[in-house]
Design a protein around this motif. Structure first.
Motif, PDB file in Angstrom:
ATOM      1  N   ALA A 172       0.828  -1.208   0.000  1.00  0.00           N
ATOM      2  CA  ALA A 172       0.000   0.000   0.000  1.00  0.00           C
ATOM      3  C   ALA A 172       0.862   1.258   0.000  1.00  0.00           C
ATOM      4  O   ALA A 172       0.556   2.243  -0.686  1.00  0.00           O
ATOM      5  CB  ALA A 172      -0.943  -0.001   1.197  1.00  0.00           C
ATOM      6  N   LEU A 173       1.949   1.235   0.751  1.00  0.00           N
ATOM      7  CA  LEU A 173       2.825   2.397   0.821  1.00  0.00           C
ATOM      8  C   LEU A 173       3.550   2.601  -0.516  1.00  0.00           C
ATOM      9  O   LEU A 173       3.815   3.746  -0.916  1.00  0.00           O
ATOM     10  CB  LEU A 173       3.832   2.233   1.957  1.00  0.00           C
ATOM     11  N   ALA A 174       3.838   1.515  -1.207  1.00  0.00           N
ATOM     12  CA  ALA A 174       4.456   1.641  -2.525  1.00  0.00           C
ATOM     13  C   ALA A 174       3.552   2.420  -3.475  1.00  0.00           C
ATOM     14  O   ALA A 174       4.030   3.232  -4.282  1.00  0.00           O
ATOM     15  CB  ALA A 174       4.758   0.257  -3.098  1.00  0.00           C
ATOM     16  N   VAL A 175       2.254   2.183  -3.373  1.00  0.00           N
ATOM     17  CA  VAL A 175       1.299   2.925  -4.201  1.00  0.00           C
ATOM     18  C   VAL A 175       1.243   4.386  -3.775  1.00  0.00           C
ATOM     19  O   VAL A 175       1.255   5.300  -4.611  1.00  0.00           O
ATOM     20  CB  VAL A 175      -0.100   2.280  -4.111  1.00  0.00           C
ATOM     21  N   GLU A 176       1.195   4.622  -2.474  1.00  0.00           N
ATOM     22  CA  GLU A 176       1.105   5.989  -1.962  1.00  0.00           C
ATOM     23  C   GLU A 176       2.309   6.837  -2.354  1.00  0.00           C
ATOM     24  O   GLU A 176       2.173   8.031  -2.629  1.00  0.00           O
ATOM     25  CB  GLU A 176       0.989   5.965  -0.430  1.00  0.00           C
ATOM     26  N   LEU A 177       3.488   6.221  -2.388  1.00  0.00           N
ATOM     27  CA  LEU A 177       4.720   6.997  -2.556  1.00  0.00           C
ATOM     28  C   LEU A 177       5.264   6.991  -3.975  1.00  0.00           C
ATOM     29  O   LEU A 177       6.247   7.692  -4.263  1.00  0.00           O
ATOM     30  CB  LEU A 177       5.787   6.468  -1.587  1.00  0.00           C
ATOM     31  N   ALA A 178       4.664   6.208  -4.851  1.00  0.00           N
ATOM     32  CA  ALA A 178       5.107   6.203  -6.247  1.00  0.00           C
ATOM     33  C   ALA A 178       4.853   7.579  -6.877  1.00  0.00           C
ATOM     34  O   ALA A 178       3.925   8.276  -6.491  1.00  0.00           O
ATOM     35  CB  ALA A 178       4.353   5.120  -7.013  1.00  0.00           C
TER      36      ALA A 178
END
Length: 254
Positions: A172-178
């Protein structure tokens, strides 16, 4: 990402983290370490990193508390001028048989194995977002989860729930920070086993793993090095480094 001159924050550095800190220092990265109860051990690692010719320091922090995670990140940025990589290794591994489970077991596992990396990752990401974008990146985050999230074993229910949450956090954080901050996770098997693990238990683990061996810190840390320096094209992934323990032995035993 080239590590030379970059700042790496490692939470938890007694075993795998200690070897990793030394490896990354040899690559030219400045090293920040956090500790909760292992000051003497961590300070030795700091001195070794400095011997490699880089800057290094250690700070005490109980990362189960959001304000201490924020303070750790702020101290790191103030000391080194940036925070380019966060490696979340902090964890506790406590046997909790189902018949004996208490509410506190769950609360402790979640606080140490999920809340602590969550608070630290958010604080680190916000610091990274204030930095210039270089070659499309502002930073990288790597979490450490557990191979058994995908094939649970008995007596570690709260621990495995927390580590499963860490997998979800990673994705989920990978999506938020991309697209400027990558977030990945490593799920080790038995590597650098702690002293209390008996020879009999280690032999059982070895014999029921596809590759028939126990791993080393280097097996894990070379993957960390790949995710940091070898590619900028991976995010939201979880890599098992377990010698095939998830697969079981070649005889088909669990």
């Amino acid at each position: 990402m080239k590590l030379a001159g970059k700042t790496v924050l490692i939470t938890g550095g007694r075993r795998i983290g200690a070897a990793l800190a030394r490896l990354l220092a040899e690559r030219g990265a400045n090293i920040a370490l956090s500790y909760h109860s292992s000051a003497a051990v961590i300070q030795e690692v700091v001195e070794d990193c400095r011997q490699a010719g880089v800057q290094a320091e250690a700070n005490s922090a109980d990362l189960r508390h959001c304000e201490q995670a924020e303070a750790l990140v702020a101290q790191t940025v103030a000391r080194f001028g940036s925070l380019d990589v966060l490696i979340n290794l902090t964890s506790i591994y406590t046997r909790t048989p189902f018949a004996n489970l208490q509410p506190g077991d769950y609360e402790e596992a979640i606080a140490s194995n999920l809340s602590a990396p969550y608070f630290t990752a958010l604080s680190a990401a916000r610091a990274m977002q204030q930095q210039p974008t270089v070659d499309g990146l502002q930073g990288k985050i790597i979490h450490f989860t557990d191979w058994a999230v995908d094939r649970p074993y008995r007596d570690f229910l709260p621990y495995l729930i927390a580590k499963g949450g860490l997998v979800t956090l990673t994705r989920a954080l990978a999506v938020e920070l991309a697209p400027t901050i990558t977030v990945n996770a490593i799920a080790p098997g038995t590597v650098e086993p702690p002293p209390h693990v008996s020879a009999e238990r280690l032999e059982q683990i070895r014999s029921t793993s596809a590759l028939g061996k126990i791993g080393s810190a280097d097996d894990v840390n070379r993957l960390v090095l790949y995710l940091l320096e070898g590619t900028d094209f991976v995010t939201g992934e979880v890599y098992r480094v377990d010698g095939g323990r998830f697969l079981g032995s070649s005889t088909g035993e669990a």
